[in-house]
Design a protein around this motif. Sequence first.
Motif, short mmCIF file in Angstrom:
data_model
loop_
_atom_site.label_atom_id
_atom_site.label_comp_id
_atom_site.label_asym_id
_atom_site.label_seq_id
_atom_site.Cartn_x
_atom_site.Cartn_y
_atom_site.Cartn_z
N GLU A 182 -10.30 -11.50 10.74
CA GLU A 182 -9.34 -12.29 11.13
C GLU A 182 -8.26 -12.63 10.38
N ARG A 183 -8.49 -12.75 8.93
CA ARG A 183 -7.66 -13.09 7.86
C ARG A 183 -6.54 -11.87 7.74
N PHE A 184 -6.91 -10.72 8.00
CA PHE A 184 -6.08 -9.54 8.05
C PHE A 184 -5.09 -9.62 8.98
N TYR A 185 -5.44 -9.96 10.18
CA TYR A 185 -4.50 -10.28 11.33
C TYR A 185 -3.54 -11.30 11.04
N LYS A 186 -3.95 -12.58 10.32
CA LYS A 186 -3.17 -13.59 9.94
C LYS A 186 -2.12 -13.19 9.04
N ILE A 187 -2.61 -12.47 7.68
CA ILE A 187 -1.63 -11.90 7.00
C ILE A 187 -0.51 -11.00 7.52
N ALA A 188 -0.97 -10.12 8.36
CA ALA A 188 -0.20 -9.11 8.97
C ALA A 188 0.85 -9.95 9.87
N LYS A 189 0.57 -11.11 10.54
CA LYS A 189 1.38 -11.75 11.33
C LYS A 189 2.45 -12.55 10.52
N GLU A 190 2.04 -13.07 9.27
CA GLU A 190 2.76 -13.75 8.35
C GLU A 190 4.05 -13.04 7.52
N VAL A 191 3.57 -11.73 7.50
CA VAL A 191 4.72 -10.99 6.92
C VAL A 191 5.35 -10.20 7.70
N GLY A 192 5.13 -10.35 8.96
CA GLY A 192 5.74 -9.48 10.01
C GLY A 192 5.23 -8.25 10.58
N LEU A 193 3.98 -7.73 10.18
CA LEU A 193 3.41 -6.62 10.60
C LEU A 193 3.01 -6.49 11.77
N HIS A 194 2.92 -7.60 12.64
CA HIS A 194 2.59 -7.81 13.97
C HIS A 194 0.96 -6.89 14.30
N GLY A 195 0.04 -7.55 13.44
CA GLY A 195 -1.45 -7.02 13.95
C GLY A 195 -1.74 -5.47 13.28
N ARG A 196 -0.58 -4.95 12.63
CA ARG A 196 -0.94 -3.58 11.79
C ARG A 196 -1.51 -3.86 10.58
N THR A 197 -2.73 -3.80 10.61
CA THR A 197 -3.53 -4.18 9.23
C THR A 197 -4.04 -3.33 8.24
N SER A 198 -3.70 -1.88 8.36
CA SER A 198 -4.09 -0.71 7.61
C SER A 198 -3.76 -0.97 6.42
N THR A 199 -2.38 -1.54 5.97
CA THR A 199 -1.80 -1.68 4.46
C THR A 199 -2.95 -2.89 3.98
N ILE A 200 -3.30 -4.02 4.76
CA ILE A 200 -4.01 -4.81 4.25
C ILE A 200 -5.28 -4.49 3.97
N MET A 201 -5.93 -3.73 4.83
CA MET A 201 -7.24 -3.29 4.60
C MET A 201 -7.26 -2.21 3.31
N GLN A 202 -6.18 -1.52 3.31
CA GLN A 202 -6.13 -0.49 1.99
C GLN A 202 -6.26 -1.39 0.58
N THR A 203 -5.30 -2.34 0.69
CA THR A 203 -5.11 -3.27 -0.42
C THR A 203 -6.75 -3.88 -0.88
N ALA A 204 -7.34 -4.42 0.34
CA ALA A 204 -8.51 -5.26 0.27
C ALA A 204 -9.53 -4.01 -0.60
N PHE A 205 -9.46 -2.88 -0.10
CA PHE A 205 -10.36 -1.84 -0.43
C PHE A 205 -10.25 -1.68 -2.19
N PHE A 206 -9.04 -1.44 -2.38
CA PHE A 206 -8.86 -1.11 -3.87
C PHE A 206 -9.21 -2.51 -4.73
N ALA A 207 -9.00 -3.65 -4.06
CA ALA A 207 -8.96 -4.74 -4.68
C ALA A 207 -10.76 -5.21 -5.04
N LEU A 208 -11.66 -4.37 -4.04
CA LEU A 208 -12.92 -4.69 -4.09
C LEU A 208 -13.57 -3.68 -4.81
#
Length: 90
Positions: free
Chosen positions: A25-51
């Motif tokens: 749900e945090r991915f969706y929250k970030i997507a909404k905050e930056v204006g990506l409207h539920g598109r979470t692929s960018t956020i998931m890619q970033t999380a993958f490389f962070a981990l």
Amino acid sequence: MKILVLNGPNLNMLGIRAKRHYPNERFYKIAKEVGLHGRTSTIMQTAFFALHENILSFEEAKSWLIADFEKRFSKKTSDVIEKNVLAVER
């Protein structure tokens, strides 16, 4: 007549798997905050490389992701690139 054939392990769990198998749900929250409207692929890619910094350092991955956005979204407005960059920097 249309027939849909699904094949794979654990089909009995389709739709009822543990929440850890779906975007957080945090991915969706970030997507909404930056204006990506539920598109979470960018956020998931970033999380993958962070981990998984053993694959590629996070700073290097971040620069690659941003370069990819600039190339991939070059025909769209600069706003699309900016939103994706904001998502990576969150």
